[in-house]
Design an enzyme around this catalytic site. Structure first.
Site, short mmCIF file in Angstrom:
data_model
loop_
_atom_site.label_atom_id
_atom_site.label_comp_id
_atom_site.label_asym_id
_atom_site.label_seq_id
_atom_site.Cartn_x
_atom_site.Cartn_y
_atom_site.Cartn_z
N LEU A 323 54.40 36.10 53.50
CA LEU A 323 53.04 35.67 53.12
C LEU A 323 52.02 36.12 54.24
CD1 LEU A 323 54.09 32.00 51.87
CD2 LEU A 323 53.57 33.98 50.59
N CYS A 324 50.72 36.20 53.67
CA CYS A 324 49.70 36.51 54.51
C CYS A 324 49.62 35.78 55.72
CB CYS A 324 48.40 36.23 53.83
SG CYS A 324 46.97 36.67 54.86
N PRO A 325 49.48 36.32 57.13
CA PRO A 325 49.19 37.96 57.00
C PRO A 325 50.42 38.61 57.40
CG PRO A 325 48.90 36.56 59.10
CD PRO A 325 49.64 35.76 58.02
#
Length: 388
Positions: A323-325
């Protein structure tokens, strides 16, 4: 620009009367270069370069001079040919075709900076793009067929490791489909001694007498092998990345160019190793002949081979379930210290990566080749460029 044909002051003064350039003030032979006879000429009307063409056909000379005028009209800083009183650009001196061109301000660079390499990359791409409107055609005389023929010629004069290197590289070059690469007008000899900088700005492109219709990628490779190398022949990565990034900002590579970039770098190094070997092994007569060291490009070829063999053609990154980042971080870590021109493919399941990775890439000078989604998986394909 060696001197093969001596010219006296009286002969030159008489020649200059064909041009509206005033009276002869002084002149001197130019030692750099290897193909034609050249002189710096100063008159009461300005500073010029005189070239006596030792080998070229009338058709070649029409092409060169018209191309100079074409690029000058397009805003490229080339040496513009002078017109005689009757309007023609080509004259005769000592029984040889001759031309007079403006002498441009500036000096050659010994060790260019990344910023200067970027300036050249921009100009070279502009030359390629504007050349698409040039109507004349001239075939390559130092292309793949020439390299194969010259390679076999000098191979008979070599021994030991050099002979084995050349034999192996000739065999490798035969596997490259150079005919598939995009083509157009090329300079084909854009070394540092053919470019001038003045006050920090690129002020002159010189010596168009190898210009021809050929591979744009090959033209860029010739530049890289001279402008972006350390003294030992290895690549200077910041210069390389700056030049390629600036070039592609004007004319992005096509996928086939990206695929054959390393092979084209090898071909460009081979071409100048061969021409220098031939000049040393089979010298021409002349008054002031400059013979350049073939070992410079032999060593560059060895480096290009080693880099080609060590470089992955395409790096695949599995960023699924991150998941981001984290997908951006995974890509950043992968491309760190990579040279320009490497393809990096990231596969992600976070839909935000479709925006985040391309945004990061553009900020840092990389090129986004493709983005696509299939079900829950998202693929981003980058080509490395100028790393900050």
């Amino acid at each position: 620009m060696s001197v093969y044909t001596p010219v006296s002051a009286e002969e030159l003064a008489e020649f200059l009367r064909q041009y509206p350039v005033g009276e002869l003030f002084g002149f001197a032979g130019i030692e750099a270069g290897v193909e034609n006879t050249n002189y710096f000429v100063t008159t009461t009307g300005g500073a010029f370069v005189l070239t006596l063409f030792e080998q070229h056909s009338p058709e070649d000379l029409e092409y060169f001079l018209a191309l100079m005028q074409h690029w000058a009209d397009a805003g490229i800083p080339v040496a513009c040919p002078q017109h005689q009183h009757d309007g023609s650009m080509l004259a005769t001196l000592k029984g040889k075709p001759a031309a007079l061109v403006a002498r441009l301000p500036g000096s050659h660079l010994e060790t260019p900076t990344p910023e200067q390499c970027a300036a050249l990359g921009t100009i070279l791409a502009q030359m390629h793009v504007s050349g698409q409107r040039f109507p004349l055609y001239r075939a390559q005389n130092r292309g793949h067929e020439w390299r194969m023929a010259m390679g076999n010629k000098v191979l008979a004069q070599l021994a030991g490791d050099e002979a084995e290197l050349l034999r192996t590289e000739l065999n490798h070059q035969q596997t490259i489909p150079f005919g598939q690469l995009p083509t157009g007008i090329t300079h084909a000899d854009l070394f540092r001694d053919n470019v001038l900088f003045n006050g920090g700005q690129l002020s002159g492109i010189l010596d168009l007498y190898f210009a021809c219709n050929g591979s744009w990628l090959y033209d860029l490779a010739v530049v890289v092998n001279d402008w972006c190398c350390q003294p030992d022949g290895s690549l200077a990565i910041p210069r390389l990345q700056a030049l390629i990034s600036a070039y592609q900002a004007v004319r992005p590579w096509e996928p086939v160019e990206q695929h054959y970039w390393q092979a084209t770098l090898r071909a460009a190094a081979l071409r100048f190793w061969l021409s220098r070997l031939d000049a040393v092994l089979n010298p021409r007569d002349g008054d002031m002949i400059l013979q350049k060291d073939p070992t410079e490009f032999r060593d560059k070829l060895l480096h290009r081979i080693a880099e080609d063999q060590a470089l992955p053609a395409n790096i695949m990154l599995d960023a699924r379930r991150l998941l981001c980042p984290l997908p951006v971080i995974r890509v950043q870590e992968a491309v760190e210290n990579l040279p320009a021109g490497v393809t990096v493919t990231a596969v992600c399941t976070d839909p935000g990566a479709l925006h985040d990775i391309p945004a990061w890439a553009r900020i840092h000078g990389h090129r986004v080749l493709e983005t696509r989604s299939e079900g829950r998986e998202h693929t981003i394909v980058l080509q490395t460029g100028n790393v900050e």
